[in-house]
Design an enzyme around this catalytic site. Sequence first.
Site, PDB file in Angstrom:
ATOM      1  N   HIS A 168     -52.919 -89.250 -18.580  1.00  0.00           N
ATOM      2  CA  HIS A 168     -53.272 -88.223 -19.949  1.00  0.00           C
ATOM      3  C   HIS A 168     -52.133 -87.650 -20.343  1.00  0.00           C
ATOM      4  O   HIS A 168     -51.602 -88.036 -21.331  1.00  0.00           O
ATOM      5  CB  HIS A 168     -54.591 -87.479 -19.826  1.00  0.00           C
ATOM      6  N   GLU A 169     -51.776 -86.985 -19.225  1.00  0.00           N
ATOM      7  CA  GLU A 169     -50.220 -86.633 -19.401  1.00  0.00           C
ATOM      8  C   GLU A 169     -49.383 -87.525 -20.223  1.00  0.00           C
ATOM      9  O   GLU A 169     -48.397 -87.652 -20.261  1.00  0.00           O
ATOM     10  CB  GLU A 169     -49.872 -85.333 -18.575  1.00  0.00           C
ATOM     11  N   GLU A 261     -55.269 -85.529 -28.421  1.00  0.00           N
ATOM     12  CA  GLU A 261     -56.098 -85.762 -27.218  1.00  0.00           C
ATOM     13  C   GLU A 261     -56.971 -86.703 -27.679  1.00  0.00           C
ATOM     14  O   GLU A 261     -56.926 -87.203 -25.911  1.00  0.00           O
ATOM     15  CB  GLU A 261     -56.682 -84.832 -27.113  1.00  0.00           C
TER      16      GLU A 261
END
Length: 351
Positions: A168-169, A261
């Site tokens: 995700h990062e 996000e």
Amino acid sequence: MALSADRRFTLRMAIALGLIVALPFAFGLAMHWVFFEVVPTLYAAWVSGVPTDGIQAPGANGLGVSYFALTGLLVAGLVAQFVFGDRFALRSSGARRVDREDRPDLHARVDRLAQRADLPAPDVAVVPEDDVPNAFAVGRSPRSSTVVVTQGLLDTLDGDELDAVIAHELAHVKNRDGALMTVAYLLPSLTYAVAAAAYFLLIHSPRTLLYADFDVDDDAGPAILGIVAVFLVTSLLTLLLSALFWAASYLMHRILSRYREYAADRGAAALTDPFALASALEAIDEEMQAAPDTDLRLEDGGIEALYVAPLETELFDRDDDALLSRDIFPATHPPTDERIGRLTDAGEERY
């Protein structure tokens, strides 16, 4: 499988970048209008009794230099935020870069996932004193990026779940949105500080005037009253304009944060198992709910929009002296249940 940049997010990021550059200049012009046109005009009209339309506000003789200086200050602020924003985020979170000898397993995970995403291996940092599970990524470009995890995340997750959060990062790194978020926070910070200063002056200046010793009938009386009147009007205009620009820029920052996000979740789902990220978000959410207020305050350093999971800020009061409640704005992150639902749907479509 290489991770491609999110094109929908790239388009929105380009639009947001335009606003991030345009809004500070608009705010600077508005403040320039207040201090270089409204103030002299009001004061001259008060003292001399000349009608407002008969007063020549600062014009061709001084505006060129003023605009040049204004442009230089705004450009310098944006560049400084771009260059040093990642350092501020790392410092405010208490993150410490770690080498491969100290955290070989963590580095191996990051390197493996970065290679899968077709990214250069980023630096790795850990927030050793933070027991709340979370992570974020910063950097001006993929080659200067840093993936940060808290000790709480390493204690809470392992295996596929930890891989999914790191992915995700890395999706944030791929989308190049970390630097955008730090630059986007310049105007909300600046305008809020200006609004708070103007509000303070408006609240406390009447008390000061009560103790002022001057005679309105002497020769200096009208000039002093003019200064007081102009001061109050200027403070009020400054408060209104700065509050308006703060609300606009803060809203933009939060909307962009929410969408980034979703984009990073999609990227992580492409790199790893979507069910693993859904499970990781659920575990993080449970730990956040149970975290003591002191731990949440430790994690809250003005960079909450960068985290993989939102801080449960309703659990504690951090803005007792705020001019305007942030609760009227969208949260920095989408609802965790909604993110989990989307990841679950993506996993079911894949498998």
